[in-house]
Design an enzyme around this catalytic site. Structure first.
Site, PDB file in Angstrom:
ATOM      1  N   GLY A   1       0.812  -1.217   0.000  1.00 44.52           N
ATOM      2  CA  GLY A   1       0.000   0.000   0.000  1.00 44.52           C
ATOM      3  C   GLY A   1       0.846   1.267   0.000  1.00 44.52           C
ATOM      4  O   GLY A   1       0.525   2.241  -0.681  1.00 44.52           O
ATOM      5  N   SER A   2       1.922   1.241   0.741  1.00 43.93           N
ATOM      6  CA  SER A   2       2.760   2.452   0.834  1.00 43.93           C
ATOM      7  C   SER A   2       3.337   2.825  -0.519  1.00 43.93           C
ATOM      8  O   SER A   2       3.302   3.989  -0.923  1.00 43.93           O
ATOM      9  CB  SER A   2       3.895   2.250   1.845  1.00 43.93           C
ATOM     10  OG  SER A   2       3.377   2.159   3.153  1.00 43.93           O
TER      11      SER A   2
ATOM     12  N   SER B   1      -3.419  -3.073  -0.144  1.00 41.37           N
ATOM     13  CA  SER B   1      -2.324  -3.849   0.418  1.00 41.37           C
ATOM     14  C   SER B   1      -2.829  -5.255   0.719  1.00 41.37           C
ATOM     15  O   SER B   1      -3.810  -5.420   1.435  1.00 41.37           O
ATOM     16  CB  SER B   1      -1.857  -3.159   1.693  1.00 41.37           C
ATOM     17  OG  SER B   1      -0.918  -3.970   2.346  1.00 41.37           O
ATOM     18  N   GLY B   2      -2.138  -6.259   0.160  1.00 44.84           N
ATOM     19  CA  GLY B   2      -2.623  -7.630   0.272  1.00 44.84           C
ATOM     20  C   GLY B   2      -2.788  -8.147   1.692  1.00 44.84           C
ATOM     21  O   GLY B   2      -3.747  -8.843   2.016  1.00 44.84           O
TER      22      GLY B   2
ATOM     23  N   CYS C   1       3.663   6.549  23.377  1.00 49.43           N
ATOM     24  CA  CYS C   1       4.643   5.486  23.573  1.00 49.43           C
ATOM     25  C   CYS C   1       4.526   4.417  22.506  1.00 49.43           C
ATOM     26  O   CYS C   1       5.505   3.791  22.142  1.00 49.43           O
ATOM     27  CB  CYS C   1       4.487   4.862  24.944  1.00 49.43           C
ATOM     28  SG  CYS C   1       5.337   5.825  26.193  1.00 49.43           S
TER      29      CYS C   1
END
Lengths: 143, 395
Positions: B70-71, B199-200, B324
């Site tokens: 996806g990125s 994205s798979g 965090c």
């Protein structure tokens, strides 16, 4: 490798000295809810020795673990020794912390100092203000 | 009991995906670019996968480009629109405040190069308003990119309407559909989508494989240079097995979408109903516009990382938007974008469930979360102040 050492996980999951002391001789609070961690440390003092110590912490796993370890390291110790507690000593006693969590150990050190300062203030004991110079600022908020 | 409730982070690979991919690892491992029949067998598998994926989203096979995930698809879509826009003097891009970092950081990079970026407000409900998009459009706007569904809070966006508006104005429209693909119906034609990323591993394919859909005639700029794979738009020997698995997984997810949704929604609703009983808790994001499986809530007076670690001890995998856990000093930009104060955002919990979860697992979560919240509150000086009234409750 796990995020935290076994010691950190132990102190996080089974924190020592967690709670409040209703008639504490000194209470120190450091941190900021906005930044995600606040530690409050309670101490009982007798003849210059920290006879009891408890804490409350809002924060991540390492914030809770460092608070717990700090109480263990100062309980039963003379105040002068407690004031010498360094964040490094807390980290070492916990078998290390991830670099981005080191500020939690700094908070633990500061919480102890803040509690001692409160004890001094309440009892009119003179001290060198230089010793507590850094307490007013939450460093982590200003990074 | 072990409960995997972080399906928005990643999912298990389905049996169908594994069965589909194994032959391309063990037997038909040829390079699709090779001339001989053995290589061409892999090429055929790619073509078949391309057709399958296209069909699932109403596209044509030539409009499907396989990527590493996806990125990469987000990067390529945005950079392509920017480069093409710049050639025509158009250097303004519109997006939203709560996009995935694959989008936000790409936009940041373009800003440093001199592009202008408008990030739209997503309001308290986590939904972009069409009129805000319209108001942001300028003569030099070269792209509108709005995510289909948010990864943290699960809110869905008015994609069809934004697409229609962009079509009318002649502006390319991209959507990051990573959280929606395989979980919600997508039709790129009906929804006026020019480019779309998926994205798979969010729908039971392996990690490391994704898709960029780019409508016919939508110019693409290469992010990875090299061979002529993917019609010259994405170099590198194709991840044949991964691509075949992605197609199989997407097909399976789309074919069973109704049935999966019918299974997931009652589990999600039970989580919302039961966890909302925790005092001073809050559900994040509109429930009206929502993906099926994502639950995002805040619990006042506690911090997310310690919550996750204690849930982990009880076998529950979840995530949080606290500072965090985000690895920075600020809590998640998504939670801040919907107006949550820092203090509240630190105490967030995301549970994302899928069709592989069971009601027994949901019951386990419902049993554990309130206890953990109560315990952390019992040792929290913030909760102490909230209860004493020396600090005002924010939720």
């Amino acid at each position: 490798m796990a995020l935290y050492s076994d010691k950190v996980m132990d102190h996080f999951q089974n924190p020592r000295n967690v709670g409040k002391i209703e008639d504490a001789d000194g209470i120190g609070e450091v941190g900021n809810a906005k930044c995600g961690d606040i530690m409050r440390m309670y101490i009982k003092v007798s003849d210059g020795v920290i006879t009891d110590c408890k804490f409350n912490t809002f924060g991540c796993g390492s914030a809770i673990a460092t608070s717990s370890m700090a109480t263990e390291l100062i309980k039963g110790k003379p105040i002068e020794e407690a004031l010498e507690l360094s964040n490094k000593a807390v980290v070492e006693a916990l078998d290390g912390l991830p670099a981005y969590k080191l500020h939690c150990s700094v908070l633990a050190e500061e919480a102890v100092k803040a509690a001692v300062k409160d004890y001094y203030d309440k009892n009119g004991i003179a001290y060198d203000p230089e010793m507590f110079n850094n307490l007013e600022d939450c460093e982590h908020c200003h990074e | 009991m072990f409960v995997y409730a972080d399906n928005a982070a990643t999912t298990c690979v389905s049996r169908a995906a594994i069965d589909a991919m194994l032959p391309y690892l063990l037997e038909d491992y040829g390079n699709p670019s090779s001339l001989y029949a053995f290589g061409q067998k892999a090429q055929e598998a790619l073509q078949e996968a391309r057709e399958t994926v296209a069909k699932c989203i109403g596209a044509t096979p030539r409009e499907i480009y396989f990527t590493s995930g996806g990125s990469e698809a987000d990067n390529q879509a945005i950079v392509s629109a920017a480069r093409v826009g710049a050639r025509h003097g158009k250097k303004h891009l519109i997006s939203t405040k709560f996009e995935h970092h694959a989008v936000l950081h790409t936009l940041k990079k373009l800003e440093k190069e001199g592009f202008e970026v408008t990030l739209l407000d997503v309001h308290e409900d986590g939904v972009v308003r069409l009129e805000d998009v319209e108001a942001a459009i300028r003569p030099d706007t070269c792209l509108v990119t709005v995510m289909f569904a948010n990864n943290e809070i699960g809110t869905t966006q008015p994609i069809r309407e934004i697409g229609a508006l962009c079509r009318e104005k002649g502006i390319p429209f991209h959507t990051d559909a990573v959280q929606a693909a395989g979980h919600m119906p997508i039709d790129v034609v009906d929804m006026n989508i020019d480019m779309l990323s998926m994205s798979g591993h969010k729908f039971h394919a392996p990690k490391g494989v994704g898709v960029l859909y780019a409508r016919k005639n939508m110019p693409l700029v290469n992010i990875i240079e090299g061979g002529a794979q993917e019609r010259g738009k994405r170099a590198g020997t194709e991840n044949v097995a991964g691509i075949v698995a992605l197609a199989a997984a997407l097909k399976e997810s789309c074919e069973h979408m109704e049935e999966n949704t019918a299974k997931i929604i009652p589990m999600r609703d039970k989580l919302f109903a039961e966890l909302s009983k925790i005092p001073h808790s809050k559900i994040n994001g509109s429930l009206e516009h929502h993906v099926p499986g994502t639950v995002n809530m805040c619990f006042e007076g506690i911090e997310g990382e310690s919550l996750l670690l204690l849930l982990d001890r009880d076998g529950i995998c979840a995530s949080s938007g606290s500072a965090c856990t985000s690895g920075s000093l600020d809590p998640s930009h998504v939670l801040l974008s919907i107006g949550l104060p820092h203090e509240v955002a630190h105490g967030s919990l995301r549970l994302s469930i899928g069709e592989y979860n069971s009601m027994d697992e949901i019951d386990h979560i419902i049993e554990v979360v309130p206890k953990v919240v109560e315990y952390l509150r019992s040792i929290s000086p913030v909760w102490d102040e909230l209860e004493k009234g020396t600090r005002p409750h924010l939720i």
